[in-house]
Design a protein around this motif. Structure first.
Motif, PDB file in Angstrom:
ATOM      1  N   THR A  21      25.041  38.057  56.178  1.00 49.42           N
ATOM      2  CA  THR A  21      26.276  37.523  55.585  1.00 49.42           C
ATOM      3  C   THR A  21      25.984  37.100  54.155  1.00 49.42           C
ATOM      4  O   THR A  21      24.970  36.448  53.899  1.00 49.42           O
ATOM      5  CB  THR A  21      26.798  36.307  56.369  1.00 49.42           C
ATOM      6  N   ILE A  22      26.863  37.484  53.249  1.00 48.35           N
ATOM      7  CA  ILE A  22      26.702  37.057  51.854  1.00 48.35           C
ATOM      8  C   ILE A  22      27.967  36.329  51.399  1.00 48.35           C
ATOM      9  O   ILE A  22      29.060  36.557  51.928  1.00 48.35           O
ATOM     10  CB  ILE A  22      26.390  38.247  50.908  1.00 48.35           C
ATOM     11  N   ILE A  23      27.790  35.443  50.438  1.00 49.40           N
ATOM     12  CA  ILE A  23      28.939  34.788  49.796  1.00 49.40           C
ATOM     13  C   ILE A  23      28.904  35.161  48.321  1.00 49.40           C
ATOM     14  O   ILE A  23      27.911  34.909  47.634  1.00 49.40           O
ATOM     15  CB  ILE A  23      28.905  33.262  49.967  1.00 49.40           C
ATOM     16  N   GLY A  24      29.969  35.792  47.873  1.00 47.17           N
ATOM     17  CA  GLY A  24      30.078  36.220  46.482  1.00 47.17           C
ATOM     18  C   GLY A  24      30.978  35.297  45.681  1.00 47.17           C
ATOM     19  O   GLY A  24      31.368  34.212  46.145  1.00 47.17           O
ATOM     20  N   TYR A  25      31.340  35.749  44.480  1.00 50.88           N
ATOM     21  CA  TYR A  25      32.118  34.921  43.561  1.00 50.88           C
ATOM     22  C   TYR A  25      33.322  35.687  43.014  1.00 50.88           C
ATOM     23  O   TYR A  25      33.196  36.836  42.597  1.00 50.88           O
ATOM     24  CB  TYR A  25      31.259  34.475  42.372  1.00 50.88           C
ATOM     25  N   ALA A  26      34.459  35.005  43.017  1.00 52.84           N
ATOM     26  CA  ALA A  26      35.624  35.473  42.273  1.00 52.84           C
ATOM     27  C   ALA A  26      35.767  34.528  41.095  1.00 52.84           C
ATOM     28  O   ALA A  26      36.145  33.365  41.265  1.00 52.84           O
ATOM     29  CB  ALA A  26      36.870  35.447  43.147  1.00 52.84           C
ATOM     30  N   LEU A  27      35.432  35.013  39.905  1.00 52.86           N
ATOM     31  CA  LEU A  27      35.299  34.137  38.737  1.00 52.86           C
ATOM     32  C   LEU A  27      36.310  34.543  37.659  1.00 52.86           C
ATOM     33  O   LEU A  27      36.086  35.496  36.918  1.00 52.86           O
ATOM     34  CB  LEU A  27      33.872  34.241  38.198  1.00 52.86           C
ATOM     35  N   PRO A  28      37.433  33.833  37.558  1.00 53.11           N
ATOM     36  CA  PRO A  28      38.434  34.177  36.543  1.00 53.11           C
ATOM     37  C   PRO A  28      38.032  33.655  35.164  1.00 53.11           C
ATOM     38  O   PRO A  28      37.309  32.668  35.041  1.00 53.11           O
ATOM     39  CB  PRO A  28      39.688  33.464  37.039  1.00 53.11           C
ATOM     40  N   ASP A  29      38.499  34.326  34.114  1.00 55.59           N
ATOM     41  CA  ASP A  29      38.339  33.808  32.764  1.00 55.59           C
ATOM     42  C   ASP A  29      39.277  32.622  32.576  1.00 55.59           C
ATOM     43  O   ASP A  29      40.212  32.413  33.357  1.00 55.59           O
ATOM     44  CB  ASP A  29      38.640  34.899  31.730  1.00 55.59           C
ATOM     45  N   LYS A  30      39.048  31.862  31.503  1.00 54.49           N
ATOM     46  CA  LYS A  30      39.911  30.715  31.210  1.00 54.49           C
ATOM     47  C   LYS A  30      41.370  31.159  31.083  1.00 54.49           C
ATOM     48  O   LYS A  30      41.657  32.224  30.541  1.00 54.49           O
ATOM     49  CB  LYS A  30      39.465  30.024  29.922  1.00 54.49           C
ATOM     50  N   GLU A  31      42.240  30.324  31.605  1.00 57.17           N
ATOM     51  CA  GLU A  31      43.685  30.525  31.583  1.00 57.17           C
ATOM     52  C   GLU A  31      44.150  31.667  32.481  1.00 57.17           C
ATOM     53  O   GLU A  31      45.335  32.001  32.500  1.00 57.17           O
ATOM     54  CB  GLU A  31      44.199  30.768  30.140  1.00 57.17           C
ATOM     55  N   ASN A  32      43.250  32.286  33.251  1.00 57.73           N
ATOM     56  CA  ASN A  32      43.631  33.377  34.142  1.00 57.73           C
ATOM     57  C   ASN A  32      43.815  32.868  35.570  1.00 57.73           C
ATOM     58  O   ASN A  32      43.298  31.822  35.953  1.00 57.73           O
ATOM     59  CB  ASN A  32      42.577  34.489  34.116  1.00 57.73           C
ATOM     60  N   SER A  33      44.517  33.644  36.369  1.00 60.58           N
ATOM     61  CA  SER A  33      44.891  33.256  37.718  1.00 60.58           C
ATOM     62  C   SER A  33      43.708  33.311  38.682  1.00 60.58           C
ATOM     63  O   SER A  33      42.968  34.305  38.719  1.00 60.58           O
ATOM     64  CB  SER A  33      46.013  34.160  38.224  1.00 60.58           C
ATOM     65  N   LEU A  34      43.540  32.272  39.487  1.00 58.52           N
ATOM     66  CA  LEU A  34      42.528  32.262  40.531  1.00 58.52           C
ATOM     67  C   LEU A  34      42.873  33.281  41.615  1.00 58.52           C
ATOM     68  O   LEU A  34      41.993  33.972  42.134  1.00 58.52           O
ATOM     69  CB  LEU A  34      42.418  30.870  41.162  1.00 58.52           C
ATOM     70  N   LEU A  35      44.147  33.365  41.948  1.00 64.10           N
ATOM     71  CA  LEU A  35      44.578  34.288  42.990  1.00 64.10           C
ATOM     72  C   LEU A  35      44.314  35.737  42.601  1.00 64.10           C
ATOM     73  O   LEU A  35      43.867  36.548  43.423  1.00 64.10           O
ATOM     74  CB  LEU A  35      46.066  34.090  43.284  1.00 64.10           C
ATOM     75  N   GLU A  36      44.587  36.066  41.340  1.00 61.50           N
ATOM     76  CA  GLU A  36      44.354  37.435  40.893  1.00 61.50           C
ATOM     77  C   GLU A  36      42.869  37.776  40.912  1.00 61.50           C
ATOM     78  O   GLU A  36      42.485  38.890  41.289  1.00 61.50           O
ATOM     79  CB  GLU A  36      44.935  37.628  39.490  1.00 61.50           C
ATOM     80  N   ALA A  37      42.022  36.820  40.518  1.00 59.58           N
ATOM     81  CA  ALA A  37      40.578  37.055  40.560  1.00 59.58           C
ATOM     82  C   ALA A  37      40.106  37.252  41.998  1.00 59.58           C
ATOM     83  O   ALA A  37      39.268  38.125  42.285  1.00 59.58           O
ATOM     84  CB  ALA A  37      39.838  35.886  39.911  1.00 59.58           C
ATOM     85  N   PHE A  38      40.640  36.463  42.915  1.00 61.87           N
ATOM     86  CA  PHE A  38      40.284  36.591  44.327  1.00 61.87           C
ATOM     87  C   PHE A  38      40.704  37.957  44.869  1.00 61.87           C
ATOM     88  O   PHE A  38      39.904  38.651  45.533  1.00 61.87           O
ATOM     89  CB  PHE A  38      40.952  35.469  45.124  1.00 61.87           C
ATOM     90  N   LYS A  39      41.921  38.363  44.584  1.00 58.76           N
ATOM     91  CA  LYS A  39      42.414  39.646  45.100  1.00 58.76           C
ATOM     92  C   LYS A  39      41.651  40.820  44.487  1.00 58.76           C
ATOM     93  O   LYS A  39      41.410  41.836  45.153  1.00 58.76           O
ATOM     94  CB  LYS A  39      43.915  39.766  44.816  1.00 58.76           C
ATOM     95  N   LYS A  40      41.252  40.689  43.235  1.00 58.08           N
ATOM     96  CA  LYS A  40      40.467  41.742  42.594  1.00 58.08           C
ATOM     97  C   LYS A  40      39.121  41.911  43.309  1.00 58.08           C
ATOM     98  O   LYS A  40      38.684  43.040  43.559  1.00 58.08           O
ATOM     99  CB  LYS A  40      40.245  41.395  41.116  1.00 58.08           C
ATOM    100  N   CYS A  41      38.475  40.791  43.640  1.00 57.15           N
ATOM    101  CA  CYS A  41      37.203  40.863  44.370  1.00 57.15           C
ATOM    102  C   CYS A  41      37.390  41.466  45.748  1.00 57.15           C
ATOM    103  O   CYS A  41      36.569  42.277  46.195  1.00 57.15           O
ATOM    104  CB  CYS A  41      36.586  39.477  44.487  1.00 57.15           C
ATOM    105  N   ARG A  42      38.461  41.094  46.422  1.00 52.65           N
ATOM    106  CA  ARG A  42      38.727  41.670  47.740  1.00 52.65           C
ATOM    107  C   ARG A  42      38.921  43.177  47.637  1.00 52.65           C
ATOM    108  O   ARG A  42      38.412  43.947  48.479  1.00 52.65           O
ATOM    109  CB  ARG A  42      39.970  41.024  48.364  1.00 52.65           C
ATOM    110  N   ASP A  43      39.621  43.605  46.615  1.00 55.39           N
ATOM    111  CA  ASP A  43      39.861  45.047  46.435  1.00 55.39           C
ATOM    112  C   ASP A  43      38.563  45.803  46.153  1.00 55.39           C
ATOM    113  O   ASP A  43      38.406  46.960  46.567  1.00 55.39           O
ATOM    114  CB  ASP A  43      40.846  45.271  45.289  1.00 55.39           C
ATOM    115  N   LEU A  44      37.638  45.156  45.441  1.00 57.05           N
ATOM    116  CA  LEU A  44      36.351  45.793  45.162  1.00 57.05           C
ATOM    117  C   LEU A  44      35.455  45.804  46.396  1.00 57.05           C
ATOM    118  O   LEU A  44      34.733  46.778  46.651  1.00 57.05           O
ATOM    119  CB  LEU A  44      35.635  45.055  44.026  1.00 57.05           C
ATOM    120  N   ALA A  45      35.510  44.721  47.168  1.00 56.72           N
ATOM    121  CA  ALA A  45      34.541  44.542  48.251  1.00 56.72           C
ATOM    122  C   ALA A  45      34.944  45.219  49.552  1.00 56.72           C
ATOM    123  O   ALA A  45      34.109  45.861  50.205  1.00 56.72           O
ATOM    124  CB  ALA A  45      34.319  43.048  48.491  1.00 56.72           C
ATOM    125  N   ASP A  46      36.179  45.080  49.960  1.00 58.63           N
ATOM    126  CA  ASP A  46      36.591  45.533  51.295  1.00 58.63           C
ATOM    127  C   ASP A  46      36.230  46.992  51.599  1.00 58.63           C
ATOM    128  O   ASP A  46      35.781  47.295  52.699  1.00 58.63           O
ATOM    129  CB  ASP A  46      38.084  45.304  51.492  1.00 58.63           C
TER     130      ASP A  46
END
Length: 562
Positions: free
Chosen positions: A96-121
Motif C-alpha cells: 500500500t502506498i500513500i501519494g500526494y495531490a499537491l495543488p499550486d497556490k490559488e488552485n482547487s484542492l478538488l481538481e488536484a485530487f481528481k487529477k491524481c485519481r485520473d492518473l493513478a486509477d
C-alpha cells in the motif's frame, strides 16, 4: 468455475506470523482477497495454492506513507509513473502506498485530487491512498477540505513551512488549517523548516559564490528544522489538533518531538529511508552528479551520527513511521540547477529498497526486533491513517496484503537491477540481509521467485475514514482534561473607576483653570510651559504645614567642620 475459485485460495504454510505485538508459528489461509484463518492444522477447502514458508517470516505488507509518482515538482516530473512506482513497491514488499495531490497556490484542492485519481486509477498495481496538499488558505480551501473528507475518502492534509512563495503557509494559516483538520477528524501533516530563514540562507550562500549542492546543507541547518518543528507543535497544541511531522531529518528535531511526547502532546513523526541510513557528506563530493543525486529536503545531515540516532528514535517509538519519500529524478533533470543549487529538484529513490535496507540497518544492526520492524514499516501507518486492522496486521478479516520474508537471504542493491526509476541508487552496492520472496496483494500473488505477475490498474483506491481511533481517542480525552474553564466566583459589587478617554478632549473642571499653549507654525514654543501655580491646586484641601528654616552649607548638611 472450480479453477477460478481455487485461484482465489492460498495457504501459506509453515511460517512464523509476525505482527507488531507478537510472533507465532501459524499457517495463514486466504480466500477472496481476505485472511480467513490463522493457526495450526487448519481445515481448508481443496484446490488452494500452497506457499511453503518454512523457516521464513510471514508479515503484513509494507505501507509507504510518502511517495511522489508522476509528480511535477521544481520544474521537473518524477520519472516513475503509478505503474512503475507501485510495481517497484510490490517487488520490495510494500503493498500500500500513500501519494500526494499537491495543488499550486490559488488552485482547487478538488481538481488536484481528481487529477491524481485520473492518473493513478488506470495504472496502480497495489492499493493506494492520497494526502492532499494545502498551499494557500481561504474559504474555498476550507469548503473543499470538508468535501474531500466527507465524500472522497481523504483524512490527511499536507502543509509546508518552507518552499517560500510556492507552498509555504504562514503561522496564522497553519492555525486555521489545524483547526479545520481537528473539526473534520483529519490529520495535518507538516514539513517543518523555517522557510523565511531558508530563503535568506540560500540568498547569502549564492552571494558568496556557493552554487553547488553543498549550498543545500549550508542554507538549511538543522536548527531551522528544530525551530519549525517546535513552532508546528505549539500551533497544534493551541488548536487541540493532532500533528504528523514528515521528513524528520535531524537529532535536534527528534529531540523536540521526544520532549513534546513526554508532555503528552499528540504528535507523530515520520522519517525517511535516506535520512535514517545516509549522511550529508555526499554534498561535498567533488563529482557534481554524485552530490546532486543526494539533494532532498530537509537535507541529509552532515553529522555522521544522525542516521543511527534517527534509527534509535524509530526503535523507541519517538518517531513512528519510516517512509521512502520516493521522488526519483535523473541526473539530467537535476542538472537544471547545475549553476544554482536552489534549482536542483529535491528528490531521491527508495520505494523498492525501503523494507530491505531498514531490515539490514535496524534489525540486523540490533536496533529493533522483527515486531518493531513491522510497526515502523506497516502497522503504525495503518493505525495513524485509519487503515488498521484491515491493513497492517495478519488476522482473520484483514486484507490479504502479505509478504513472505527470508531474513537470511542476501541482496546487493544496484541501479542496474532495480525496478524503481532513476539512474542513481543512493545505496549502490550495499549488501542487505532480508529479502521479500513472495508478495501478496488483496489475495493475489503478484511477486514470487523474482517474477512479477501483476497487470496495471489492478490496485484500488482506499478511502480513509476520519477520526482515526488511534489518534483521536487520546486527543479527545486529553482535550477534556485541558479545556479552559471560567472560574465560578461571586460578581464584583464595589466601586468602579472612571475610564479616561486617552487621546480625546478632556472636559474642563469648573474649579481648575488651564493656560492655553500657543504653537508657532506647528512647533511648540519652548519658552512657554503648561505648568502653572495659579488657580486651584490638587493639594488645596490638605492643612498647611509650619515652615522651618534650615541653615546648611553648600552641597548639604555635613557632620564635619565647615
Amino acid at each position: 468455475m472450480h479453477a477460478s475459485a481455487s485461484a482465489l485460495r492460498t495457504l501459506i504454510k509453515g511460517g512464523r506470523v509476525v505482527n507488531d505485538d507478537c510472533t507465532q508459528e501459524a499457517d495463514v489461509y486466504i480466500e477472496n482477497g481476505v485472511v480467513q484463518l490463522v493457526g495450526r492444522e487448519l481445515m481448508i477447502p481443496g484446490g488452494a495454492k500452497v506457499i511453503d514458508a518454512t523457516g521464513k517470516l510471514v508479515m503484513p505488507g509494507g505501507i509507504d506513507t510518502s511517495t511522489h509518482f508522476q509528480e511535477t515538482f521544481m520544474n521537473a516530473t518524477s520519472v516513475d509513473d503509478y505503474y512503475h512506482g507501485t510495481k517497484a513497491a510490490l517487488v520490495g514488499g510494500t503493498t500500500t502506498i500513500i501519494g500526494y495531490a499537491l495543488p499550486d497556490k490559488e488552485n482547487s484542492l478538488l481538481e488536484a485530487f481528481k487529477k491524481c485519481r485520473d492518473l493513478a486509477d488506470p495504472k496502480v498495481c497495489c492499493d493506494y491512498c492520497l494526502h492532499v496538499g494545502i498551499t494557500w488558505w481561504g474559504p474555498q480551501v476550507q469548503f473543499e477540505m470538508e468535501e474531500l473528507v466527507k465524500e472522497h475518502g481523504v483524512n490527511s492534509f499536507q502543509t509546508y513551512m518552507t518552499y517560500k512563495d510556492q507552498y509555504m503557509l504562514r503561522d496564522n494559516e497553519l492555525y486555521q488549517v489545524f483547526r479545520a483538520c481537528k473539526s473534520l477528524g483529519a490529520i495535518p501533516c507538516v514539513h517543518a523548516e523555517n522557510g523565511e530563514l531558508v530563503a535568506e540562507g540560500a540568498k547569502e550562500a549564492l552571494e558568496l559564490g556557493i552554487t553547488g549542492p553543498e549550498g543545500l546543507d549550508i542554507s538549511r541547518p538543522e536548527e531551522l528544522e528544530a525551530e519549525a518543528t517546535h513552532r508546528a507543535i505549539t500551533i497544534a497544541n493551541r488548536t487541540h489538533s493532532p500533528l504528523y511531522l514528515v521528513n524528520v531529518s535531524s537529532k535536534s528535531a527528534g529531540d523536540v518531538i521526544a520532549s513534546a511526547k513526554m508532555q503528552g502532546k499528540i504528535i507523530y513523526g515520520e522519517t525517511t529511508l535516506a535520512h535514517t541510513t545516509l549522511n550529508g557528506s555526499s554534498y561535498y563530493h567533488p563529482d557534481w552528479s554524485h552530490a546532486a543525486a543526494h539533494v532532498t529536503a530537509p537535507p541529509l545531515r552532515l553529522d555522521a551520527s544522525t542516521p543511527n540516532y534517527l534509527m534509535s528514535l524509530l526503535a523507541n517509538d519517538t518517531i513512528n513511521v519510516v517512509a521512502s519519500d520516493h521522488r526519483p529524478f535523473t541526473i539530467k533533470q537535476k542538472a537544471i540547477g547545475k549553476e544554482d543549487f536552489t534549482k536542483i529538484p529535491h528528490g531521491v529513490t527508495g520505494v523498492q529498497d525501503r523494507m530491505t535496507v531498514i531490515w539490514e540497518k535496524g534489525v540486523v544492526g540490533g536496533k529493533m526486533d522483527e515486531n518493531c520492524f513491522v510497526a515502523v514499516t506497516s502497522s503504525n501507518a495503518a493505525k495513524i491513517f485509519n487503515l488498521y486492522p484491515k491493513k497492517g496486521r495478519i488476522v482473520p478479516g484483514a486484507d490479504a496484503d502479505i509478504v513472505v520474508w527470508d531474513p537470511e537471504a542476501i541482496r546487493t542493491i544496484s541501479v542496474s537491477t532495480q525496478v524503481q526509476g532513476g539512474d542513481v541508487n543512493l545505496h549502490e552496492n550495499v549488501r542487505c540481509h532480508g529479502v521479500p520472496l513472495v508478495t501478496i496483494s488483496r489475495g493475489r500473488v503478484v511477486y514470487e521467485d523474482g517474477i512479477f505477475t501483476c497487470a496495471e490498474g489492478t490496485g484500488k483506491f482506499c478511502p480513509l475514514r476520519p477520526f482515526s481511533e488511534f489518534v483521536y481517542k487520546k486527543l479527545i480525552q486529553r482535550e477534556k482534561n485541558l479545556t479552559a474553564k471560567a472560574v465560578d466566583r461571586a460578581p464584583y459589587v464595589g466601586d468602579v473607576a472612571m475610564v479616561l478617554n486617552v487621546g480625546k478632549e478632556t472636559p474642563a473642571h469648573p474649579d481648575v483653570q488651564f493656560r492655553s499653549v500657543t504653537r508657532h507654525s506647528g512647533v511648540r514654543d519652548l519658552h512657554e510651559s503648561s505648568f502653572s501655580l495659579s488657580g486651584s491646586q490638587v493639594d488645596d484641601h490638605l492643612p498647611k504645614r509650619p515652615v522651618s528654616r534650615v541653615l546648611a552649607p553648600p552641597g548639604g548638611h555635613s557632620n564635619g567642620i565647615w
